[in-house]
Design a protein around this motif. Structure first.
Motif, PDB file in Angstrom:
ATOM      1  N   LEU A  60       0.819  -1.199   0.000  1.00  0.00           N
ATOM      2  CA  LEU A  60       0.000   0.000   0.000  1.00  0.00           C
ATOM      3  C   LEU A  60       0.861   1.260   0.000  1.00  0.00           C
ATOM      4  N   PRO A  61       0.365   2.341  -0.580  1.00  0.00           N
ATOM      5  CA  PRO A  61       1.077   3.620  -0.539  1.00  0.00           C
ATOM      6  C   PRO A  61       1.071   4.190   0.877  1.00  0.00           C
ATOM      7  N   PRO A  62       1.970   5.096   1.174  1.00  0.00           N
ATOM      8  CA  PRO A  62       2.002   5.700   2.515  1.00  0.00           C
ATOM      9  C   PRO A  62       0.683   6.393   2.841  1.00  0.00           C
ATOM     10  N   LEU A  94      -2.732   0.834  -4.401  1.00  0.00           N
ATOM     11  CA  LEU A  94      -1.504   0.038  -4.469  1.00  0.00           C
ATOM     12  C   LEU A  94      -0.319   0.936  -4.790  1.00  0.00           C
ATOM     13  N   ASP A  95       0.801   0.632  -4.137  1.00  0.00           N
ATOM     14  CA  ASP A  95       2.028   1.395  -4.383  1.00  0.00           C
ATOM     15  C   ASP A  95       2.755   0.788  -5.582  1.00  0.00           C
ATOM     16  N   ILE A  96       2.184   0.986  -6.756  1.00  0.00           N
ATOM     17  CA  ILE A  96       2.718   0.401  -7.983  1.00  0.00           C
ATOM     18  C   ILE A  96       2.715   1.461  -9.078  1.00  0.00           C
ATOM     19  N   PRO A 108       2.675  13.429  -3.484  1.00  0.00           N
ATOM     20  CA  PRO A 108       3.682  14.478  -3.248  1.00  0.00           C
ATOM     21  C   PRO A 108       5.107  13.948  -3.172  1.00  0.00           C
ATOM     22  N   ASP A 109       5.257  12.662  -2.757  1.00  0.00           N
ATOM     23  CA  ASP A 109       6.604  12.096  -2.700  1.00  0.00           C
ATOM     24  C   ASP A 109       7.082  11.601  -4.063  1.00  0.00           C
ATOM     25  N   ALA A 110       6.305  11.895  -5.121  1.00  0.00           N
ATOM     26  CA  ALA A 110       6.594  11.502  -6.509  1.00  0.00           C
ATOM     27  C   ALA A 110       6.328  10.029  -6.786  1.00  0.00           C
ATOM     28  N   GLY A 111       5.861   9.307  -5.772  1.00  0.00           N
ATOM     29  CA  GLY A 111       5.454   7.933  -6.013  1.00  0.00           C
ATOM     30  C   GLY A 111       4.094   7.867  -6.691  1.00  0.00           C
ATOM     31  N   THR A 112       3.801   6.734  -7.309  1.00  0.00           N
ATOM     32  CA  THR A 112       2.530   6.549  -8.017  1.00  0.00           C
ATOM     33  C   THR A 112       1.622   5.636  -7.218  1.00  0.00           C
TER      34      THR A 112
END
Length: 1009
Positions: free
Chosen positions: A686-688, A782-784, A848-852
């Motif tokens: 999972l994303p933060p 999902l942190d993908i 904001p952390d540039a993650g998708t």
């Protein structure tokens, strides 16, 4: 001149409607009428004719919803009408439009033989041509008072228990009349020329010629004596009707047709009568019009007619033998093609094509699906494997965002198979041969300069009715008419022969044919969809276990039962049943049928297991071995136990932590998943700050088509269901321990059970649903980082973008999957699998952390109010699995596993498998005995990962021969590398997603069963 033309158009419309059309049956005499109302369901013809009558007159009210009234009309042809054509005009109280959506009738002679059907555009019955005078007329009408289900509001009329018993209709004209053929011909002349005049802005000279000719014809008519002046009026039109079309004119191939929904706004029992009315009509029309050709698809409808109305079916068979009544389609029904599973889609063709072969000796090559709501990307290979090469559809013209760029093209599926496809530019599968429709077909045709031929399915449809004599007459005038496309009658095969011959290098469309409309059909009527999924998997298991019992113990294989049950399941995959867009009556019957299917198939499975276990077998559960679950029956002494028991501990800030040594899942105090950590790969799913297992509720009132549509604006408002009524841990025999969560919202409640087994989070969701016009989804952020995701379809999977770069991706905001969705970065992925949902959406945002963050949401329930105002109300259960670290092979395997049923009984000792396959990428979709009862064993496999695959298939029985076959189990030329490796088995080399059917001949000593 422009204003003059408008005046002529207005004058023509009024004179036609008020003077000329009424003069077709100007001279008339009343018919005496009497009626008997059948109690309850329809009765046999003999009973309806023999029942006592009471007098009834024109203007009387009749017909409770879904009732049947037997009307008898009688009289005598006046002596002075000798030499004239005489018809009975029977108006049951028709609305002038809506053929097939209101009261209908089937006319019988005194001896009970059928004559023709009645509907608003076809209310005449030929009595004498010519009359001798004095003939007695006695006709019986089986009149069905089917309600006009109003669009789009909720109505009680779709359920016979709430429809009431107030009469719906008022009898209209019941008369004997002289049919004035010259006036009727004048009407057709003026209709065609009036439409042509209106539709040709690019040829003003021709347009003005027609306008002046019409004006002269109208001037020639004596409005007080149309019948005496019709010939003079027609003479004014001869010249403009004789002008030939230009050589380059577009050609419209008219195909007589009546799209009959196997169930929709009427139940199946009424469909049987619609088929009878329509085919009786068309058989009579074929006899009167030698140039006319009629086609009918859906083998199930022929079968229903043969079983329920054999006397009409005999006429159909005769017309088929003469080449005038043409079977087409090659499927059991015109099914939905998005949601049926792999084998079910294959069996649509198996049962459909086999029926046409056995009944008529006809090898159907054309797939006829004009009204299906989009087409899955796996379909081309299935079509080709069934021996078909061509596809017709029309529904894609309903798309609301993008206009499809072709009308004739090659459609390429997920494995590379291409099918020659036509999409009629007339933009209707109910063409009435009006000039505006034919002109539109020519203007709209997108392949000009490369092709010049299109098809027009011609006849009233949806509720049946078919082609009319007026349509045939108009087509005759447009056969070769200046300013109009050329119209010829043909059958589907002849049309496709023409089209393929002239268009040798058509464009290619790759991937699904997505309908940008009716997206709600992927979710509406969840009970129907889950019943279908359960039936598909039970059929697979029943065939597998029964085949194993036959090979191992010489038990009788239940051919007849399996054949019958398959046809029940296939029937209920019709494109208004499985999509959930039918009236309540239909879905009640469908869910009852699925329950009976489950009962029968469970009995077949249990009987096979008892037979395999012998008389001393105990009540043990079926426990498939881990590597062999998808193709091999195996036995074990007890229920499955997890390899890694789940341990649940309390979180410091409330909630729980679940750990099975493969993944660790954290659940907060609201019952939401805040972490799903892959312990093997040390990767968070999972994303933060995100929460999964999040139920979300949307308002759901589409602009139109309630049960069909979900509009994009539903996303504008969302309510996250985060409040928990309770959160508890309890022991579990399968997992070790589970977490239970309760929620309530509106008038509904939810109870969920979360458990870990073998590295997957299992989510069991029970919903007691009592909302209206709401849409419930289950969300998993999902942190993908992925620009596409895989969605299972028939015999493989397809990829869809996660972005909305173009209007095509933007419009695909709700899509179909089967058992799994898979997202991945290189080296790591996540699968979400399900046991009975289809609709879903996938969106992506950048944090904001540039993650998708890529969010998958499974669509669970809707609450549309039309056509079933109580759709989806009541209890439902859904199962999902979230599998961190999964690859495609894992997704395929677990997708099958979550859908496996658990028989109550099993074998006491393991059963040797019929086949072993040494490559998990090669999946068995069916193991069964050959349908021809030869005793041969049929194995169907496909490459499931989307790559090249080599697999050794080892039969667990002695065999003396092997053939590669099509879906109908007939030998085909080898298009796959297959060779026998001594006594060990057969090695296959498969292309990505390739489907292969293998037929093994058992040694004579084993015999046939």
């Amino acid at each position: 001149m422009h204003d003059d033309r408008l005046l002529i158009e207005g004058r023509l419309a009024r004179v036609l409607a008020e003077r000329i059309v009424p003069a077709i049956h100007a001279e008339s005499r009343p018919l005496a009428a009497s009626v008997w109302v059948a109690p309850g369901e329809p009765v046999p013809v003999a009973e309806g004719i023999a029942a006592p009558r009471t007098p009834i007159e024109s203007g009387a009210r009749w017909g409770a919803p879904w009732g049947t009234s037997w009307l008898t009309v009688e009289g005598a042809v006046p002596v002075e009408w000798a030499g004239r054509v005489v018809e009975a005009v029977i108006d049951l109280g028709f609305d002038s439009g809506m053929a097939g959506f209101q009261c209908e009738g089937l006319v019988y002679r005194a001896d009970g033989s059928p004559v023709k059907g009645l509907h608003p555009q076809n209310s005449w019955v030929r009595v004498a041509a010519p009359a001798v005078g004095g003939e007695r007329v006695l006709l019986h009408v089986e009149a069905a008072s089917n309600p006009m289900v109003p669009f789009p509001g909720p109505t009680p009329l779709g359920d016979r228990t709430t429809a009431g018993d107030e009469p719906l209709y008022r009898l209209g004209r019941l008369e004997l009349a002289i049919f004035d053929e010259e006036v009727w011909e004048l009407v057709q002349d003026l209709e065609v020329l009036g439409e042509l005049m209106h539709e040709m802005p690019d040829n003003p000279a021709r347009r003005y010629d027609i306008a002046r000719a019409i004006e002269r014809a109208l001037d020639a008519i004596d409005l007080q004596n149309v019948n005496a002046t019709a010939s003079a009026a027609r003479a004014c039109l001869t010249e403009v009707l004789a002008a030939p079309a230009v050589p380059s004119a577009h050609t419209v191939c008219a195909v007589g047709h009546a799209h009959i929904d196997t169930a929709w706004l009427w139940p199946l029992r009424e469909t049987v009568r619609k088929i009878a009315r329509t085919t009786a009509n068309m058989s009579a029309l074929l006899a009167d019009a030698p140039e006319f050709v009629y086609t009918m698809s859906q083998a199930a409808q022929y079968d229903l007619l043969a079983r329920h109305r054999p006397e009409i079916y005999a006429k159909v068979r005769k017309a088929v033998q003469e080449g005038r009544f043409v079977p087409t389609g090659g499927m059991w029904v015109e099914a939905d093609t998005n949601m049926p599973g792999s084998e079910a889609m294959a069996r649509q063709f198996v049962h459909g094509k086999r029926f046409f072969l056995e009944e008529f000796g006809t090898e159907i090559r054309e797939v006829w699906l004009p009204d299906t709501f989009g087409f899955a990307a796996g379909l081309p290979q299935i079509i080709r494997a069934a021996g078909c090469t061509r596809l017709l559809t029309q529904k894609i013209s309903w798309s609301r965002t993008n206009q499809f760029p072709h009308h004739t093209f090659l459609w390429e599926g997920i494995d590379g198979t291409r099918i020659f496809t036509h999409f009629p530019p007339v933009d209707t599968y109910n063409c009435s041969m009006m000039g505006r429709e034919i002109a539109h077909a020519a203007r709209n045709f997108k392949d000009k300069g490369r092709a010049s031929t299109s098809l027009a399915p011609t006849g009233f449809g949806d509720g049946g009715g078919g082609t009319t004599r007026e349509m045939i007459a108009m087509a005759a005038r447009m056969r070769n008419l200046e300013g109009s496309p050329k119209v010829v009658w043909t059958d589907p095969a002849d049309f496709f022969d023409r089209a393929e011959a002239e268009y040798t290098d058509p464009p290619v469309w790759v991937g699904e044919l997505y309908l940008e409309l009716h997206r709600g059909t992927l979710t509406s009527q969840a009970g129907t969809k889950q019943g279908n999924r359960r039936s598909e998997h039970l059929l697979r298991e029943a065939e597998l276990w029964a085949a194993t019992a036959t090979v191992r113990t010489a038990a009788e294989y239940p051919y007849e039962d399996l054949d019958r049950i398959w046809k029940v399941v296939l029937l209920n995959q019709f494109h208004d049943v499985l999509p959930g867009s039918s009236i309540a009556w239909v879905h009640q019957e469908t869910e009852q049928a699925h329950a009976e299917v489950a009962r029968e198939l469970t009995a077949i499975i249990e009987q096979a297991q008892w037979t395999l276990g012998g008389e001393e077998a105990g009540p043990n559960l079926f426990n498939p071995a881990p590597h062999e679950w998808f193709s091999i029956p195996a036995g074990a002494a007890g229920p499955a136990q997890p390899h890694h028991p789940c341990v649940v501990t309390k979180r410091a800030e409330g909630g729980y932590v679940m750990d099975d040594s493969l993944i660790r899942v954290e659940i907060d105090a609201c019952g939401l998943v805040v972490s799903a950590f892959d312990l093997t790969r040390q990767r968070e799913t999972l994303p933060p700050g995100a929460t999964a297992n999040l139920l979300q509720l949307h308002p759901d009132l589409p602009n139109e088509w309630d049960a069909w549509d979900v509009d994009r604006f539903h996303r504008n408002r969302v309510t996250d269901l985060t409040d928990a009524d309770f959160l508890a841990v309890q022991p579990d025999s399968r997992s070790g321990a589970v977490v239970r969560i309760g929620r309530s919202f509106g008038s509904s409640t939810v109870e969920q059970t979360l458990s870990l087994r073998d590295g997957a989070l299992h989510i069991d969701t029970g919903v007691d649903w009592h909302e209206t016009e709401k849409f419930l989804k289950l969300a998993f952020p999902l942190d993908i980082h992925a620009d596409r995701y895989a969605s299972e379809t028939q015999f493989g999977h397809m990829f869809r973008p996660t972005h909305t770069n173009t209007s095509w991706e933007y419009a695909r905001f709700e899509a179909c999957n089967h058992r799994f969705i898979h997202l991945a970065e290189p080296g790591w992925g996540v699968a979400l699998v399900n046991d009975g949902t289809y609709g879903h959406d996938v969106t992506r945002t950048v944090r904001p952390d540039a993650g998708t963050t890529t969010t998958v949401r499974a669509s669970l329930l809707r609450a549309p109010r039309f056509p079933d105002p109580h759709a989806d109300q009541g209890p439902h259960r859904f199962r999902h699995m979230l599998i961190p670290g999964a690859n495609i092979t894992d997704a395929v395997r677990e997708g099958y596993r979550v859908n496996l049923t658990t028989p109550r009984r099993g074998v006491a000792t393991p059963v040797a498998p019929l086949f072993t396959i040494d490559n998990d990428a090669v999946v068995a979709s069916a193991i069964k005995l050959a349908d021809d009862r030869s005793g041969d064993i049929v194995l169907r496999v496909y490459e499931a990962d989307g790559g090249r695959a080599t697999a050794l298939i080892t039969p667990g029985f002695e065999y003396s021969g092997l053939q590669l076959c099509d879906l109908l189990e007939r030998p085909v030329p080898e298009d796959v590398s297959a060779h026998t490796e001594g006594d060990t088995g057969v090695r296959l080399q498969l292309r990505p997603f390739q489907l292969v059917t293998l037929r093994f001949t058992r040694t004579p000593a084993q015999g046939a069963h």
